[in-house]
Design a protein around this motif. Sequence first.
Motif, mmCIF file in Angstrom:
data_model
loop_
_atom_site.group_PDB
_atom_site.id
_atom_site.type_symbol
_atom_site.label_atom_id
_atom_site.label_comp_id
_atom_site.label_asym_id
_atom_site.label_seq_id
_atom_site.Cartn_x
_atom_site.Cartn_y
_atom_site.Cartn_z
ATOM 1 N N LYS A 117 0.835 -1.197 0.000
ATOM 2 C CA LYS A 117 0.000 0.000 0.000
ATOM 3 C C LYS A 117 0.873 1.251 0.000
ATOM 4 O O LYS A 117 0.643 2.202 -0.743
ATOM 5 C CB LYS A 117 -0.895 -0.008 1.240
ATOM 6 N N ARG A 147 -8.440 -10.700 -3.757
ATOM 7 C CA ARG A 147 -8.392 -9.283 -3.427
ATOM 8 C C ARG A 147 -7.382 -8.565 -4.309
ATOM 9 O O ARG A 147 -7.633 -7.476 -4.819
ATOM 10 C CB ARG A 147 -8.011 -9.109 -1.956
ATOM 11 N N GLN A 148 -6.214 -9.240 -4.477
ATOM 12 C CA GLN A 148 -5.178 -8.696 -5.352
ATOM 13 C C GLN A 148 -5.764 -8.380 -6.727
ATOM 14 O O GLN A 148 -5.584 -7.287 -7.256
ATOM 15 C CB GLN A 148 -4.089 -9.760 -5.515
ATOM 16 N N SER A 163 -8.899 -7.969 -7.672
ATOM 17 C CA SER A 163 -9.915 -6.917 -7.761
ATOM 18 C C SER A 163 -9.286 -5.544 -7.547
ATOM 19 O O SER A 163 -9.721 -4.554 -8.138
ATOM 20 C CB SER A 163 -11.045 -7.171 -6.758
ATOM 21 N N ASP A 164 -8.220 -5.495 -6.745
ATOM 22 C CA ASP A 164 -7.495 -4.230 -6.593
ATOM 23 C C ASP A 164 -6.922 -3.776 -7.933
ATOM 24 O O ASP A 164 -7.060 -2.612 -8.327
ATOM 25 C CB ASP A 164 -6.334 -4.385 -5.598
ATOM 26 N N GLU A 212 -9.455 -2.534 -10.289
ATOM 27 C CA GLU A 212 -9.872 -1.180 -9.896
ATOM 28 C C GLU A 212 -8.864 -0.136 -10.392
ATOM 29 O O GLU A 212 -9.249 0.924 -10.903
ATOM 30 C CB GLU A 212 -10.013 -1.115 -8.365
ATOM 31 N N TRP A 213 -7.576 -0.470 -10.271
ATOM 32 C CA TRP A 213 -6.535 0.433 -10.784
ATOM 33 C C TRP A 213 -6.752 0.699 -12.276
ATOM 34 O O TRP A 213 -6.653 1.832 -12.736
ATOM 35 C CB TRP A 213 -5.143 -0.171 -10.612
#
Lengths: 211, 211
Positions: free
Chosen positions: A80, A137-138, A140-141, A144-145
């Motif tokens: 992050k 999660r990775q 979907s992150d 999103e980017w």
Amino acid sequence: MQQENNSLSQAERTALSDKALLDAAMDLVLEHGPDKTTLAMIGETAGYSRGLATYRFGSKGGLFDSLCKSISRHWLEYLKQGVGDKVGIDAMCAALDTIYKFEQESPREARTLEILYCGAASPSSEFRDTAIGIRRRQKSDVAEWVRQGQEAGQVRRDVDADEVAGQYVAYISGMTYLWLMSPDSFDFHGSNEVMKKQLRDSLAVCTAASS
Amino acid sequence: MQQENNSLSQAERTALSDKALLDAAMDLVLEHGPDKTTLAMIGETAGYSRGLATYRFGSKGGLFDSLCKSISRHWLEYLKQGVGDKVGIDAMCAALDTIYKFEQESPREARTLEILYCGAASPSSEFRDTAIGIRRRQKSDVAEWVRQGQEAGQVRRDVDADEVAGQYVAYISGMTYLWLMSPDSFDFHGSNEVMKKQLRDSLAVCTAASS
DNA sequence: TAATCACTTGCTTGTTGACAACAAGTATCT
DNA sequence: AGATACTTGTTGTCAACAAGCAAGTGATTA
């Protein structure tokens, strides 16, 4: 609430022994692998009795699950920070750099995490779901980017964010796996540079195909 | 050399029991994972005694190494047939299709192989070297395809064959890993199609960037 | 050709030491 | 005194090895 010099509160004691146990477990996993690491070894290496590891974590799988979560927390925090508020291609490239940096700065954690994730492939693994969740999660992150990059006008509109995220996560998974298998012969840094170049080539809006 | 009806030669007997043992091992690994599969279970599931698996393969690791090699042989044969004498981008795309086909037609073998390869990540793994060797060979095969594609005028001259091979193998490793972890939620076929498109876009000589 | 005998090889059963898991106890904090 | 951190005693399971049994093999002899 009143503590003498060298005596610790209950909470402090558990925190201390927890850390010592997980740290010992990490070293032992790196040296012998999860299979040949025994709970007795972990307890005694940490400076406690052979039984503490079982008592604290319930089972061998429970211990490794905790270790997995503990390192993951650290890693996600680090990631992050490395990515910051970047989006789109910048975020994806920054993430690649951050992975490389993490593995340079904390090779023990990085390697252990990889080993545990690989072990999670077994149907018997107790932290299979943990590993799956993190990958999900990775992905979907990343998706999103990509979407935010598209909104910002940096990423082409005609690419599918989920598809790109899938490819990207697959590459990362494979790259870390190959690095884990043969750290010496795999050129982590070079491979990432190639990947970054490819990301720009295939995702950037302005495809002025020069050079 | 003279055999009666239902009596077998020594060689036939071993071949038979070997096959039965490896087959039982595969089923048990798929259901319980390598860790929770015992040598006794393997022997008895195969219709023999609890001790045969140890006797035949020396150790648990030895058995899994044999299983790994056995499936690998089958897979490499299948791959060779799928790729044929193609080179360059065609070979790389055909290989992706073949992987998908193999996992559709022989899901048990494919899954078992993946599970074993993941287990090979552990430092204690007895077939670590087997796994490393296969990946290495995979990579050099791909690099060769790229070079031949360049000679045939199909692949751009300015790409580095080893770099491309590295990326390609990383993608395959990661993709199969993700598929293994969550076979239901991972779109294997779609992901491969995206990859094939990307290969053509980034490697083909004529970058007439249409559509 | 057929019978026998020495030898090899496939396979099973007996055993041992290591380990995970649990239960019951001791020591330390509150 | 009660709770909590930790240790020690114990049990069942498993991998690995060893010793044995049974079936196959090949040579010799008649």
